[in-house]
Write an enzyme that holds these catalytic residues in place. Structure first.
Site, PDB file in Angstrom:
ATOM      1  N   ASP A   2      46.675  40.605  40.599  1.00 52.82           N
ATOM      2  CA  ASP A   2      45.385  40.590  39.910  1.00 52.82           C
ATOM      3  C   ASP A   2      45.560  39.932  38.549  1.00 52.82           C
ATOM      4  O   ASP A   2      46.622  40.058  37.923  1.00 52.82           O
ATOM      5  CB  ASP A   2      44.850  42.016  39.730  1.00 52.82           C
ATOM      6  CG  ASP A   2      44.410  42.639  41.044  1.00 52.82           C
ATOM      7  OD1 ASP A   2      44.081  41.889  41.975  1.00 52.82           O
ATOM      8  OD2 ASP A   2      44.403  43.887  41.141  1.00 52.82           O
ATOM      9  N   ASP A  37      39.115  39.702  45.559  1.00 54.72           N
ATOM     10  CA  ASP A  37      38.215  40.822  45.292  1.00 54.72           C
ATOM     11  C   ASP A  37      36.792  40.338  45.040  1.00 54.72           C
ATOM     12  O   ASP A  37      35.822  40.936  45.523  1.00 54.72           O
ATOM     13  CB  ASP A  37      38.709  41.628  44.087  1.00 54.72           C
ATOM     14  CG  ASP A  37      40.080  42.236  44.322  1.00 54.72           C
ATOM     15  OD1 ASP A  37      40.429  42.477  45.490  1.00 54.72           O
ATOM     16  OD2 ASP A  37      40.812  42.455  43.333  1.00 54.72           O
TER      17      ASP A  37
END
Length: 224
Positions: free
Chosen positions: A183, A197
């Site tokens: 991330d 995401d």
């Protein structure tokens, strides 16, 4: 006079050219065939419905292929974009200071997330891996009945995002099906996430909107 007419003939008169039994046969052959007297309205309706069904089937075949192509094109684009972004982030941002894009409100910061989207549920990595794999299988099976372009885009975003994070869980440390997802998008007062995401969330929102509008994946529209 009769002898002169026999020698010269009458070429300007079509009636004369078609006179005689041979002319009658020619006219009968050129005349379109009349419908059979035995053919009733039921047979005509059956024939018309068969023609309509064959025409609809011919029209539906290329339409279905186009929708499936949209689904996998969107999925491939989302997956490649996520994969490339993670490769760049790991090479350039990991073990480095965060890069500020909009002051403290938005910055790029590489972290490893063992949980679900937005760093939720880090203790259930294997479960989320199984869920992602199940989502991919369901979308692949649904693709055979997909005739709606908006649904193809929504499912393509879900498929590309699920594949992106599933790739991390399979190939990244600490091990197969337990890998941590990369991330790097870090808004202020919010969890860190990645492009996969984002694709999953956008696809989910689009599915909710399509459901509220009554549009089904097969292209039909229903009203409650």
């Amino acid at each position: 006079m009769a002898e002169a007419e026999r020698i010269i003939g009458t070429p300007d008169m079509p009636e004369a050219a078609g006179a005689g039994p041979e002319g009658a046969r020619d006219r009968a052959a050129a005349r379109p065939a009349a419908p059979s007297a035995d053919a009733g309205p039921e047979q005509d309706a059956t024939r018309a419905s068969a023609d309509d069904a064959s025409g609809a089937a011919v029209a539906d075949r290329p339409r279905g292929r186009r929708r499936i192509a949209v689904l996998f094109s969107v999925a491939a684009f989302a997956y490649v974009l996520d994969l490339v972004s993670k490769i760049v982030v790991v090479a350039r941002l990991e073990h480095h200071a965060p890069v500020r894009l909009i002051g403290d409100w938005l910055q790029l910061e590489a972290i490893r997330n063992a949980g679900a989207a937005f760093s939720f549920g880090e203790a259930y990595t294997v479960i989320f891996t199984v869920i992602a794999a199940a989502v991919i299988v369901v979308i692949a099976r649904l693709a055979r009945k997909l005739y709606s372009v908006p649904w193809a885009i929504a499912l393509g975003l879900l498929l590309g995002g699920a594949l992106g994070n599933l790739t991390d869980r399979i190939f990244r440390a600490p091990g197969v099906f337990k890998g941590a997802v990369v991330d790097f998008i870090s808004p202020k007062h919010f969890a860190v996430f990645n492009l996969a995401d984002s694709a999953i969330v956008c696809g989910g929102i689009l599915i909710v909107l399509l459901s509220f509008r009554g549009l089904d994946p097969d292209g039909t529209v229903h009203k409650d």
